[in-house]
Scaffold this active site. Sequence first.
Site, mmCIF file in Angstrom:
data_model
loop_
_atom_site.group_PDB
_atom_site.id
_atom_site.type_symbol
_atom_site.label_atom_id
_atom_site.label_comp_id
_atom_site.label_asym_id
_atom_site.label_seq_id
_atom_site.Cartn_x
_atom_site.Cartn_y
_atom_site.Cartn_z
ATOM 1 N N SER A 34 4.862 7.539 -3.730
ATOM 2 C CA SER A 34 3.903 8.530 -3.121
ATOM 3 C C SER A 34 4.257 8.391 -1.662
ATOM 4 O O SER A 34 4.926 7.545 -1.120
ATOM 5 C CB SER A 34 2.369 7.701 -3.318
ATOM 6 N N GLY A 35 3.833 9.602 -0.878
ATOM 7 C CA GLY A 35 3.829 9.570 0.336
ATOM 8 C C GLY A 35 5.241 9.369 1.254
ATOM 9 O O GLY A 35 6.364 9.775 0.862
ATOM 10 N N ASP A 55 6.856 -0.080 -6.763
ATOM 11 C CA ASP A 55 5.501 0.285 -6.696
ATOM 12 C C ASP A 55 4.676 -0.486 -7.697
ATOM 13 O O ASP A 55 5.032 -0.773 -8.871
ATOM 14 C CB ASP A 55 5.295 1.700 -6.739
ATOM 15 N N ASP A 81 3.857 -5.797 -7.901
ATOM 16 C CA ASP A 81 2.968 -5.810 -6.779
ATOM 17 C C ASP A 81 3.540 -6.556 -5.636
ATOM 18 O O ASP A 81 3.714 -7.735 -5.963
ATOM 19 C CB ASP A 81 1.556 -6.282 -7.218
ATOM 20 N N VAL A 82 3.590 -5.965 -4.287
ATOM 21 C CA VAL A 82 4.480 -6.641 -3.414
ATOM 22 C C VAL A 82 3.537 -7.863 -2.771
ATOM 23 O O VAL A 82 4.137 -8.700 -2.009
ATOM 24 C CB VAL A 82 4.853 -5.600 -2.268
ATOM 25 N N TYR A 181 -6.052 -3.686 9.340
ATOM 26 C CA TYR A 181 -4.775 -2.786 9.344
ATOM 27 C C TYR A 181 -4.409 -2.924 10.672
ATOM 28 O O TYR A 181 -3.015 -3.029 10.631
ATOM 29 C CB TYR A 181 -5.430 -1.052 9.227
ATOM 30 N N LYS A 185 -0.548 -4.427 11.015
ATOM 31 C CA LYS A 185 0.894 -3.605 11.482
ATOM 32 C C LYS A 185 1.283 -4.117 12.875
ATOM 33 O O LYS A 185 2.264 -4.336 13.230
ATOM 34 C CB LYS A 185 0.253 -2.261 11.620
ATOM 35 N N THR A 216 -0.766 11.826 3.385
ATOM 36 C CA THR A 216 -0.346 11.163 2.196
ATOM 37 C C THR A 216 -1.393 10.825 1.394
ATOM 38 O O THR A 216 -2.495 11.361 1.570
ATOM 39 C CB THR A 216 0.552 9.871 2.438
HETATM 40 N N1 LIG Z 1 -0.109 8.114 6.069
HETATM 41 C C1 LIG Z 1 -0.201 7.668 7.263
HETATM 42 O O1 LIG Z 1 -0.696 8.279 8.107
HETATM 43 C C2 LIG Z 1 0.509 6.350 7.806
HETATM 44 C C3 LIG Z 1 0.412 6.115 9.229
HETATM 45 C C4 LIG Z 1 1.091 4.841 9.566
HETATM 46 C C5 LIG Z 1 1.678 4.023 8.620
HETATM 47 N N2 LIG Z 1 1.593 4.279 7.366
HETATM 48 C C6 LIG Z 1 2.296 3.288 6.479
HETATM 49 O O2 LIG Z 1 3.131 4.005 5.475
HETATM 50 C C7 LIG Z 1 3.174 3.329 4.492
HETATM 51 C C8 LIG Z 1 3.135 4.079 3.134
HETATM 52 O O3 LIG Z 1 1.812 4.726 3.128
HETATM 53 P P1 LIG Z 1 1.758 6.132 2.811
HETATM 54 O O4 LIG Z 1 1.033 6.812 3.767
HETATM 55 O O5 LIG Z 1 2.714 6.996 2.142
HETATM 56 O O6 LIG Z 1 0.527 5.971 1.568
HETATM 57 P P2 LIG Z 1 0.454 6.419 0.073
HETATM 58 O O7 LIG Z 1 -1.043 5.940 -0.355
HETATM 59 O O8 LIG Z 1 0.554 7.814 -0.153
HETATM 60 O O9 LIG Z 1 1.695 5.652 -0.602
HETATM 61 C C9 LIG Z 1 1.755 4.133 -0.702
HETATM 62 C C10 LIG Z 1 2.262 3.596 -1.958
HETATM 63 O O10 LIG Z 1 2.534 2.231 -1.771
HETATM 64 C C11 LIG Z 1 1.912 1.776 -3.239
HETATM 65 N N3 LIG Z 1 1.490 0.342 -3.014
HETATM 66 C C12 LIG Z 1 0.034 0.083 -2.568
HETATM 67 N N4 LIG Z 1 0.008 -1.184 -2.586
HETATM 68 C C13 LIG Z 1 0.951 -1.802 -3.040
HETATM 69 C C14 LIG Z 1 1.389 -3.189 -3.462
HETATM 70 N N5 LIG Z 1 0.422 -3.974 -3.330
HETATM 71 N N6 LIG Z 1 2.503 -3.016 -4.240
HETATM 72 C C15 LIG Z 1 3.262 -2.116 -4.519
HETATM 73 N N7 LIG Z 1 3.030 -0.958 -4.408
HETATM 74 C C16 LIG Z 1 1.819 -0.678 -3.391
HETATM 75 C C17 LIG Z 1 0.915 2.696 -3.626
HETATM 76 O O11 LIG Z 1 0.595 2.787 -5.046
HETATM 77 C C18 LIG Z 1 1.481 4.034 -3.308
HETATM 78 O O12 LIG Z 1 2.413 4.589 -4.211
HETATM 79 C C19 LIG Z 1 2.067 2.147 4.465
HETATM 80 O O13 LIG Z 1 2.823 0.707 4.806
HETATM 81 C C20 LIG Z 1 1.205 2.778 5.450
HETATM 82 O O14 LIG Z 1 0.243 1.750 6.208
HETATM 83 C C21 LIG Z 1 1.091 5.556 6.820
#
Ligand SMILES: NC(=O)c1ccc[n+]([C@@H]2O[C@H](COP(=O)([O-])OP(=O)(O)OC[C@H]3O[C@@H](n4cnc5c(N)ncnc54)[C@H](O)[C@@H]3O)[C@@H](O)[C@H]2O)c1
Length: 287
Positions: A34-35, A55, A81-82, A181, A185, A216
């Site tokens: 995702s995302g 994932d 699962d990480v 969070y 980070k 996302t």
């Molecule tokens: N979207 C934002 O605004 C934003 C901003 C800053 C940082 N981030 C960071 O970007 C990264 C990606 O997030 P995103 O926004 O794409 O979110 P998202 O929810 O769209 O995607 C995250 C993915 O990580 C997977 N995931 C979650 N926990 C997991 C685990 N324990 N093991 C394996 N897979 C796991 C989920 O199943 C999902 O597919 C994250 O680290 C998030 O903190 C996102």
Amino acid sequence: MSPAASPPEALGDALRRRLFDVTGLRTVVTGAASGLGYAMAEAMALSGAHVILVDRNAEGLRAAQDRLAQQGGSVEAEVVDVADQAAVEALFERLRERHGGVEVVFANAGIGARPNILHPDGGLDRLALDTWHRVMDINLHGAFYTMRGAAALMKPKRRGAIVVTASTAGLRPEPKVSYAYVTAKAALVNLVRQAALELAPWGIRVNAIAPGPFHTNIGGPGPRPPEDEAAWIRTIPLGRFGEPPEIQGLALFLASPASSFVTGAVYPIDGGASALTQVTADSLGPG
Ligand SMILES: NC(=O)c1ccc[n+]([C@@H]2O[C@H](COP(=O)([O-])OP(=O)(O)OC[C@H]3O[C@@H](n4cnc5c(N)ncnc54)[C@H](O)[C@@H]3O)[C@@H](O)[C@H]2O)c1
């Protein structure tokens, strides 16, 4: 004055190809279903890398794998699962056996966490400790286990690039985000710098990206409440959220020869949010 002759198009093409050549690089992306993770995986796969999508969401992972394979990408998928240290170690062991090594690892998987500190239940004295530990387990420890696995495979080859997804919320306090969070980070940012020092002599580069708000699934499926979205947008000079494909250029840069002299760096990608101070925000007027 006569106009300068333009360089032959072929030279420009060759330069771009050399700078961003990731052909055949074995690339792990966690959180790839995702995302931002999916967007990074797509950037690498469509540029000719072999991508291992990781994932914990098996269904989402299968859909991502199918989509990328349909576009001609060379991809495989691993449900892991990480936050499970043994499972991450076993993943990298399987990759060692199957591929002999990996050249690029995106430690990206992460979750958001509610409530933020503006909510009474998000206060220091009130926040639920299970939420705190869950966020630490995934966002900090999960990335740490992934980086560890990457280093173990990269060191013998004396080559590699590790890219960690931090956040602008790890660079400064952010009241719209939870304690857990911002803390996870912020820790990642220094973990990246420390790892960059250790791994530089091994030819392994370690960098972080620090996204601001992107659309996302991190806040759950479906759109955010409009007042929530508007509050974020007031903090972004470009006046909007990022879209996942906008992460692809930075991802490709950090994985490719274009960034061969870059390590220990932290790149905000946030529409200008981290350049905005209270003083500048006031002078820009109401958002
Ligand atoms: N979207 C934002 O605004 C934003 C901003 C800053 C940082 N981030 C960071 O970007 C990264 C990606 O997030 P995103 O926004 O794409 O979110 P998202 O929810 O769209 O995607 C995250 C993915 O990580 C997977 N995931 C979650 N926990 C997991 C685990 N324990 N093991 C394996 N897979 C796991 C989920 O199943 C999902 O597919 C994250 O680290 C998030 O903190 C996102």
